[in-house]
Design a protein around this motif. Structure first.
Motif, short mmCIF file in Angstrom:
data_model
loop_
_atom_site.label_atom_id
_atom_site.label_comp_id
_atom_site.label_asym_id
_atom_site.label_seq_id
_atom_site.Cartn_x
_atom_site.Cartn_y
_atom_site.Cartn_z
N GLY A 239 0.65 -1.35 -0.38
CA GLY A 239 -0.08 0.07 -0.13
C GLY A 239 0.85 1.04 -0.01
O GLY A 239 0.43 2.00 -0.59
N ALA A 240 1.69 0.99 1.10
CA ALA A 240 2.91 2.08 0.69
C ALA A 240 3.15 2.39 -0.37
O ALA A 240 3.60 3.47 -1.01
CB ALA A 240 4.10 1.95 1.84
N VAL A 241 3.43 1.72 -0.91
CA VAL A 241 4.36 1.76 -2.52
C VAL A 241 3.07 1.89 -3.75
O VAL A 241 3.85 2.95 -4.10
CB VAL A 241 4.63 0.23 -2.55
CG1 VAL A 241 5.43 0.44 -4.73
CG2 VAL A 241 5.88 0.23 -2.36
N ASN A 242 1.69 1.35 -3.38
CA ASN A 242 1.08 2.05 -4.06
C ASN A 242 0.93 3.76 -3.56
O ASN A 242 0.61 4.51 -4.99
CB ASN A 242 -0.17 1.31 -3.42
CG ASN A 242 -0.97 1.84 -5.19
OD1 ASN A 242 -1.15 1.73 -5.91
ND2 ASN A 242 -2.62 1.38 -4.36
N PHE A 243 0.68 3.98 -2.59
CA PHE A 243 0.68 5.31 -2.88
C PHE A 243 1.27 6.29 -2.91
O PHE A 243 1.52 7.13 -3.62
CB PHE A 243 -0.41 5.65 -1.16
CG PHE A 243 -1.54 5.22 -1.36
CD1 PHE A 243 -2.86 5.77 -1.79
CD2 PHE A 243 -1.83 4.14 -0.23
CE1 PHE A 243 -3.43 4.94 -1.66
CE2 PHE A 243 -3.26 3.18 0.31
CZ PHE A 243 -4.23 3.74 -0.31
N GLY A 244 2.57 5.77 -3.02
CA GLY A 244 4.04 6.84 -2.87
C GLY A 244 4.02 7.30 -4.48
O GLY A 244 4.52 7.91 -5.39
N PHE A 245 3.32 6.48 -4.92
CA PHE A 245 3.57 6.26 -6.44
C PHE A 245 2.61 6.94 -7.36
O PHE A 245 3.03 7.88 -8.29
CB PHE A 245 3.67 4.59 -7.36
CG PHE A 245 3.11 5.04 -8.28
CD1 PHE A 245 4.41 4.95 -9.64
CD2 PHE A 245 2.21 4.48 -9.73
CE1 PHE A 245 4.86 5.43 -10.91
CE2 PHE A 245 2.90 4.75 -10.99
CZ PHE A 245 3.37 5.13 -11.86
N GLN A 246 1.66 7.13 -6.62
CA GLN A 246 0.70 8.24 -7.27
C GLN A 246 1.01 9.22 -6.66
O GLN A 246 0.78 10.77 -7.33
CB GLN A 246 -0.50 7.49 -6.02
CG GLN A 246 -1.81 6.48 -7.06
CD GLN A 246 -3.01 5.99 -5.94
OE1 GLN A 246 -3.48 7.04 -5.46
NE2 GLN A 246 -3.15 5.27 -5.96
N ALA A 247 1.22 9.84 -5.07
CA ALA A 247 1.89 11.00 -5.42
C ALA A 247 2.92 11.03 -5.98
O ALA A 247 3.21 12.32 -6.48
CB ALA A 247 2.38 10.87 -3.66
N PHE A 248 3.72 10.42 -6.58
CA PHE A 248 4.50 11.22 -7.51
C PHE A 248 4.63 11.63 -8.88
O PHE A 248 5.38 12.21 -9.60
CB PHE A 248 5.72 9.35 -7.59
CG PHE A 248 6.85 9.83 -8.48
CD1 PHE A 248 7.92 11.22 -8.45
CD2 PHE A 248 6.81 9.43 -10.24
CE1 PHE A 248 8.92 11.21 -9.41
CE2 PHE A 248 7.61 9.23 -10.96
CZ PHE A 248 9.07 10.61 -10.65
N MET A 249 3.13 10.33 -9.32
CA MET A 249 2.67 11.54 -10.49
C MET A 249 2.08 12.12 -10.29
O MET A 249 1.87 13.07 -11.32
CB MET A 249 1.79 9.70 -10.79
CG MET A 249 2.51 8.47 -11.02
SD MET A 249 3.57 8.93 -12.30
CE MET A 249 3.18 9.08 -14.45
N THR A 250 1.35 12.37 -9.15
CA THR A 250 0.67 13.28 -9.13
C THR A 250 1.65 15.05 -9.04
O THR A 250 1.28 15.76 -9.65
CB THR A 250 0.39 13.74 -7.83
OG1 THR A 250 -1.32 12.71 -8.13
CG2 THR A 250 -0.70 14.98 -7.36
N ASN A 251 2.63 14.52 -8.53
CA ASN A 251 3.76 15.45 -8.42
C ASN A 251 3.87 16.22 -9.82
O ASN A 251 4.88 17.16 -9.70
CB ASN A 251 4.90 15.37 -7.43
CG ASN A 251 5.84 16.50 -7.36
OD1 ASN A 251 6.09 17.32 -6.87
ND2 ASN A 251 6.81 16.47 -7.56
#
Length: 274
Positions: A239-251
């Motif tokens: 879950g941390a990897v998933n949300f971290g990747f989404q945060a990276f794409m949003t950034n």
């Protein structure tokens, strides 16, 4: 060409060349409305487009075209109407028919041949007299006397339009008074679209999404760190990897948004132009 494309393109050319290079801002604004009508009739402009922004864009290009005929330079389009142009582009309100490719290619070929023979060749200046003659022929004057009499009526105000305006002015003034009283009483509210605020809210939404993803990623890391069962740890890390990747794409989207906005921001001052 289809009948609507032909009629719209004719209206576009007539509005563009009407009035000559020394046209006033008032007449240019009227012709800009006709130009937008022609573009919409030709199927280039969507009917649901923001007319105010499109007419502002038309006034800018028409004034730039007139200035070019006079040998003047026009301002930077991004600094003048950058926000409106960006909004219209993002809304996809323009659509050029495939037949326009051949029209533009023919103009480019003629202009290229002319400039190859004469470096001072300008297709706009050469076309101006023919467009003016075409515009006069479209009015359907039967003789030069009728044409002169029509010009006299427009100059003195002794025509149907001006007389009608003078007669209906009291009604229009009464309507304006009613509107002002409705605004004063609070029955009518004026709302103005703010493109700057729309862009600010759009960036705020992206920033909020990034913060939510970072917060969720942090929570999942904490769950994985304090969990006793291995399966919970793996789920937390995934879950941390998933949300971290989404945060990276949003950034990444935010950086792209800021980069796009920077192209349409005025950064010059009066002293910089001197």
């Amino acid at each position: 060409l289809k009948p609507n494309v032909r009629a719209g393109f004719r209206k576009f050319c007539t509005a563009l060349f009407a009035g000559g290079p020394m046209i006033s801002d008032l007449d240019l604004a009227k012709n800009a409305k006709k130009l937008v009508d022609g573009v919409e009739e030709a199927g280039v402009l969507a009917k649901g487009a923001d007319r105010l922004a499109v007419e502002k864009l038309a006034r800018y290009f028409m004034r730039s075209f007139k200035d070019k005929q006079l040998g003047k330079s026009s301002g930077n389009i991004k600094e003048t109407i950058g926000t409106d142009l960006q909004t219209l582009t993002e809304n996809n309100v323009f659509r050029f028919p495939s037949t326009f490719t051949f029209i533009f290619r023919s103009f480019a070929s003629i202009d290229g041949i002319g400039k190859g023979l004469d470096k001072n060749y300008d297709i706009g200046k050469l076309a101006q007299p023919f467009i003016e003659k075409f515009t006069e022929d479209q009015k359907g004057y039967s003789s030069e006397a009728e044409k002169g009499f029509n010009i006299f009526k427009r100059a003195t105000g002794l025509n149907k339009g001006d007389i009608n305006t003078a007669i209906t002015s009291p009604k229009k003034i009464a309507y304006i008074e009613e509107t002002m009283r409705a605004m004063e009483n609070g029955n009518l509210k004026i709302r103005v679209r703010s493109l700057e605020n729309e862009k600010a809210l759009e960036r705020m939404e992206l920033t909020q999404g990034r913060m939510e993803n970072i917060l969720l990623a942090s929570i999942m890391i904490n769950v994985a760190g304090f969990a006793a069962a291995p399966i919970v740890t793996y789920v937390g890390l995934a879950g941390a990897v998933n949300f971290g990747f989404q945060a990276f794409m949003t950034n990444t989207k935010i950086k792209k948004f800021d980069k796009t906005q920077a192209k349409f921001v005025q950064t010059k001052f009066v002293d910089d132009e001197e």
